[in-house]
Scaffold this active site. Structure first.
Site: not given
Length: 540
Positions: A71-74
């Site tokens: 996950c990029g947001h993670c």
């Protein structure tokens, strides 16, 4: 005798050790795996099904991040999360941070209803059944402050004038609740709101000398600020008590710089285009050279309005423009890029606001469109599959695969609220629109197209990755107005303001009837500017 005694002892030993040495039978109950000590990485506990229970018992306050390695947001949150853990450790705050690999710990994600990443949940006093959803910011200082206000008091108890003045002087905005009885339920309402208004400092007092110092005779919440009029008072209704929603709206309104009300419907905020505010101009489709100018936005619909003429910005012109918009006499404008000369030369056709209707609602074509944002990681991840899909159906004259940058183009037909959004426009009359919500790969896309805009019945629908919120305003029933100009520009022409300005306002809705002295049961409304807004309100 000796041999008989030896035999008895041997039988006793076999009887005692036999059952303990045996494992569970074929139908016997299986033992739970023993709890393990959770490992740490950068001051953050790494939890699993076997370590969560022990962590909850050991730590009174535990913030757990459920993440996915892909996950990029993670990944963007990870360094801020580590910094927050270091901040809390340095000041010995009784709160710990932890993380759980969601895809690897499916039992935990199911137990805590985790459907997207990252998801953060706050566990208090070992309570595993009712964790609190994390509602704070995604940067280190904000995460640490959110936890401080839950493990400690959210407002400072003030006993004397010196303490009150120190709190007021310490921040640009400080809020003090003056209550004659600190056991009153209004105090609980005040403290609940203070937990989430992280951009303000809160204090409370019941000292008569402080009531007298600040000229108060009844319970009142006072907002002190180092700008504009310097102070705003919110008296507590003696019959109805303190309403959290009303107080939150009051604090939001009066904590803004350069705010004035327009018929209780429009608020004005100034933005300096000479500063680093290009993102604001992009949002409204403006260039700095056009300043000073005005823009009006309805936050419920996100529709934008511009004055018809380019005359000077004066008090009279601003008033006339706002009245015209509120009376419905001004048509909204939509952002659109110019149609590229080669928009239909590639397998994936390029759409913009100006050619969208013509292509999407062509009754002779089946049109599959990806609405994307250039910065969206999920859009980038599916780009190859989308290109492959277009190449596969390039020879089908009745099928068009297209994409539209929804951050630079606005549509009258419908708003786009998340990225990527995939919509299918089947051939024929009626302007039908079908939203695609299944797996984003070539095989599933192909089945969807071959089956006329729906997946075969036997195909299960897979969960989507986390959607990215469209940067913009919250659906909060607000109306906003924007005026933009350069510092010092327009004074000789009688301009209402010498700075570029963005103005927000809240449409006041009738307050529903409330029973006397009943606290609002709604979740606290944060006075913090929404994190989804792509620019900060005001400028320093």
């Amino acid at each position: 005798m000796d041999s008989q005694l030896l035999l008895v002892l041997l039988l006793l030993l076999l009887g005692a050790s036999g059952p303990r040495g045996q494992g569970p039978g074929p139908g016997g109950p299986e033992e739970e795996p023993p709890e393990e000590e959770p490992p740490e990485e950068d001051g953050i506990l790494v939890l699993s099904r076997r370590t969560l229970g022990l962590a909850l018992r050991r730590h009174r306050a535990l913030l757990v991040q459920f993440y996915a390695p892909w996950c990029g947001h993670c990944k963007a949150l990870a360094p801020e999360y580590s910094k927050a853990a270091a901040l809390l450790a340095a000041e010995s705050t009784k709160a710990r941070l932890a993380r759980v690999d969601g895809p690897a710990e499916t039992e935990l994600t199911k137990e805590f209803a985790v459907t997207e990443y990252p998801t953060l949940k706050f566990f208090r006093d070992g309570n595993r059944t009712h964790p609190e959803e994390y509602t704070g910011p995604r940067e280190a200082d904000g995460i640490a402050e959110w936890l401080r206000r839950r493990v400690g008091p959210s407002a400072t108890r003030l006993e004397d004038e010196e303490g009150a003045q120190a709190l007021i002087d310490g921040r640009d905005v400080a809020v003090i609740g003056f209550f004659q009885d600190l056991q009153d339920e209004d105090v609980a309402t005040f403290l609940a709101l203070a937990q989430d208004a992280l951009d303000m400092t809160f204090g409370l007092t019941d000292q008569p000398k402080l009531f007298q110092k600040f000229g108060l005779t009844k319970d009142t919440v006072v907002l002190f600020k180092k700008f504009d009029e310097g102070r705003a008072d919110f008296p507590v209704d003696e019959e109805l008590g303190l309403d959290q929603g009303d107080l939150s709206r009051f604090l939001l309104t009066h904590s803004m710089h350069l705010v004035m009300e327009f018929n209780s419907q429009v608020l004005f905020v100034v933005v300096d285009v000479g500063a680093d505010n290009n993102h604001v101009l992009q949002y409204f489709g403006l260039r700095a050279e056009e300043a000073p100018t005005l823009r009006f936005i309805n936050i419920e619909t996100t529709k934008k309005y511009a004055p018809a003429d380019g005359g000077p910005v004066t008090a009279a012109s601003v008033t006339s423009f706002c009245h015209a918009v509120l009376r419905g006499e001004v048509k909204p404008y939509l952002l659109s890029q110019e149609v590229p000369s080669d928009w239909d030369q590639r397998p994936v056709k390029t759409l913009v606001g100006k050619n969208f209707e013509q292509v999407a609602f062509d009754e002779t074509k089946n049109v599959f469109i990806k609405f994307y944002a250039p910065w969206c990681s999920h859009c980038k991840e599916m780009a190859a599959a989308w290109e492959a899909l277009a190449e596969k159906y390039e020879d089908h004259e009745d099928i068009i695969i297209a994409e539209l940058d929804a951050t630079a183009n606005e549509l009258e037909a419908f708003p786009v609220h998340g990225f990527p959004t995939l919509k299918y426009f089947p051939a024929g009359p009626g302007r039908k629109v079908i939203e695609y919500k299944s797996t984003r790969d070539l095989e599933t896309f192909s089945k969807f197209l071959d089956n006329g805009g729906k997946l075969p019945a036997e195909e299960p629908t897979a969960p989507l990755p986390v959607s990215v919120s469209v940067p913009g305003f919250p659906d909060s029933g607000q109306v906003g107005h924007v005026a933009v100009g350069l510092p010092g520009a327009g004074r000789s022409k009688g301009a209402a303001s010498s700075w570029a300005s963005v103005t927000l306002s809240r449409r006041h809705e009738p307050t529903p009837a409330r029973s006397p002295k009943r606290s609002c049961s709604c979740p606290p409304v944060s006075t913090r500017a929404p994190t989804s807004v792509p620019w900060e309100l005001g400028s320093k």
